[in-house]
Design a protein around this motif. Structure first.
Motif, mmCIF file in Angstrom:
data_model
loop_
_atom_site.group_PDB
_atom_site.id
_atom_site.type_symbol
_atom_site.label_atom_id
_atom_site.label_comp_id
_atom_site.label_asym_id
_atom_site.label_seq_id
_atom_site.Cartn_x
_atom_site.Cartn_y
_atom_site.Cartn_z
ATOM 1 N N LYS A 1 14.178 -27.831 32.669
ATOM 2 C CA LYS A 1 13.584 -27.301 31.435
ATOM 3 C C LYS A 1 12.998 -25.915 31.680
ATOM 4 O O LYS A 1 12.786 -25.504 32.820
ATOM 5 N N GLN A 2 12.712 -25.200 30.605
ATOM 6 C CA GLN A 2 12.115 -23.884 30.738
ATOM 7 C C GLN A 2 10.628 -23.997 31.050
ATOM 8 O O GLN A 2 10.027 -25.045 30.865
ATOM 9 N N ARG A 3 10.067 -22.901 31.524
ATOM 10 C CA ARG A 3 8.644 -22.855 31.809
ATOM 11 C C ARG A 3 7.893 -22.606 30.499
ATOM 12 O O ARG A 3 8.174 -21.639 29.790
ATOM 13 N N ASP A 4 6.958 -23.484 30.188
ATOM 14 C CA ASP A 4 6.245 -23.425 28.916
ATOM 15 C C ASP A 4 4.754 -23.175 29.116
ATOM 16 O O ASP A 4 4.165 -23.643 30.103
ATOM 17 N N LEU A 5 4.151 -22.506 28.163
ATOM 18 C CA LEU A 5 2.710 -22.295 28.175
ATOM 19 C C LEU A 5 1.971 -23.611 27.926
ATOM 20 O O LEU A 5 2.290 -24.345 26.989
ATOM 21 N N VAL A 6 0.990 -23.881 28.767
ATOM 22 C CA VAL A 6 0.119 -25.044 28.580
ATOM 23 C C VAL A 6 -1.184 -24.608 27.923
ATOM 24 O O VAL A 6 -1.606 -25.162 26.910
ATOM 25 N N ALA A 7 -1.839 -23.610 28.509
ATOM 26 C CA ALA A 7 -3.114 -23.136 27.983
ATOM 27 C C ALA A 7 -3.372 -21.738 28.515
ATOM 28 O O ALA A 7 -2.900 -21.373 29.597
ATOM 29 N N ARG A 8 -4.152 -20.979 27.757
ATOM 30 C CA ARG A 8 -4.429 -19.590 28.109
ATOM 31 C C ARG A 8 -5.875 -19.283 27.763
ATOM 32 O O ARG A 8 -6.399 -19.785 26.756
ATOM 33 N N ILE A 9 -6.519 -18.460 28.600
ATOM 34 C CA ILE A 9 -7.888 -18.027 28.330
ATOM 35 C C ILE A 9 -7.979 -16.533 28.593
ATOM 36 O O ILE A 9 -7.525 -16.039 29.622
ATOM 37 N N THR A 10 -8.563 -15.804 27.646
ATOM 38 C CA THR A 10 -8.700 -14.363 27.804
ATOM 39 C C THR A 10 -9.988 -14.029 28.551
ATOM 40 O O THR A 10 -10.850 -14.890 28.772
ATOM 41 N N SER A 11 -10.139 -12.768 28.910
ATOM 42 C CA SER A 11 -11.352 -12.344 29.601
ATOM 43 C C SER A 11 -12.579 -12.534 28.721
ATOM 44 O O SER A 11 -13.694 -12.682 29.220
ATOM 45 N N GLY A 12 -12.369 -12.572 27.401
ATOM 46 C CA GLY A 12 -13.473 -12.811 26.482
ATOM 47 C C GLY A 12 -13.738 -14.264 26.206
ATOM 48 O O GLY A 12 -14.670 -14.601 25.470
ATOM 49 N N GLY A 13 -12.939 -15.137 26.804
ATOM 50 C CA GLY A 13 -13.159 -16.563 26.663
ATOM 51 C C GLY A 13 -12.378 -17.245 25.555
ATOM 52 O O GLY A 13 -12.542 -18.446 25.321
ATOM 53 N N LYS A 14 -11.512 -16.508 24.862
ATOM 54 C CA LYS A 14 -10.706 -17.124 23.806
ATOM 55 C C LYS A 14 -9.621 -17.976 24.428
ATOM 56 O O LYS A 14 -8.939 -17.554 25.354
ATOM 57 N N THR A 15 -9.449 -19.197 23.899
ATOM 58 C CA THR A 15 -8.475 -20.121 24.455
ATOM 59 C C THR A 15 -7.351 -20.424 23.468
ATOM 60 O O THR A 15 -7.555 -20.429 22.255
ATOM 61 N N THR A 16 -6.192 -20.696 24.038
ATOM 62 C CA THR A 16 -5.005 -21.076 23.278
ATOM 63 C C THR A 16 -4.335 -22.217 24.017
ATOM 64 O O THR A 16 -4.300 -22.223 25.250
#
Length: 115
Positions: free
Chosen positions: A43-58
């Motif tokens: 399978k392809q590599r998928d995003l699980v979670a992300r956090i910015t330097s400002g603390g915003k999460t996805t």
């Protein structure tokens, strides 16, 4: 440049929990965002979670409400708390950092969830 080292993977039963860690070294104060990706065999590599330097999460849709990405302080280390794990969460999990227009990757850590 930034170097990333993941840890915390392993074998867990469905419904269990694991916490992954990503330790960064190098120019960590230039990092604008960090993330966890995963890749299952074939399978392809998928995003699980992300956090910015400002603390915003996805979060990826499949992990919302079960996984949490966070940092203790500043940008290092970064963690992924994984609860209510499912067999379909089985994959190699990679830490990724973005800075100066480049993406840096760790070597990956295996997470296996048994049914």
């Amino acid at each position: 440049q930034v170097q990333l080292v993941e840890s915390g993977g392993g074998l867990v039963q469905a419904g269990g929990s694991l916490r992954l860690s990503c330790a960064a070294s190098g120019r960590i104060f230039s990092i604008v965002a960090m993330a966890w990706y995963r890749q299952a065999p074939g399978k392809q590599r998928d995003l699980v979670a992300r956090i910015t330097s400002g603390g915003k999460t996805t979060y990826g849709d499949s992990v919302k409400g079960r996984f949490t990405i966070f940092r203790d302080n500043a940008k290092n280390p970064m963690y992924l708390q994984m609860n209510s794990l499912k067999p379909e969460d089985t994959a190699v999990y990679y830490c990724q950092a973005s800075l100066n227009g480049y993406d840096y990757w760790g070597q990956g850590t295996q997470v296996t969830v048994s049914s």
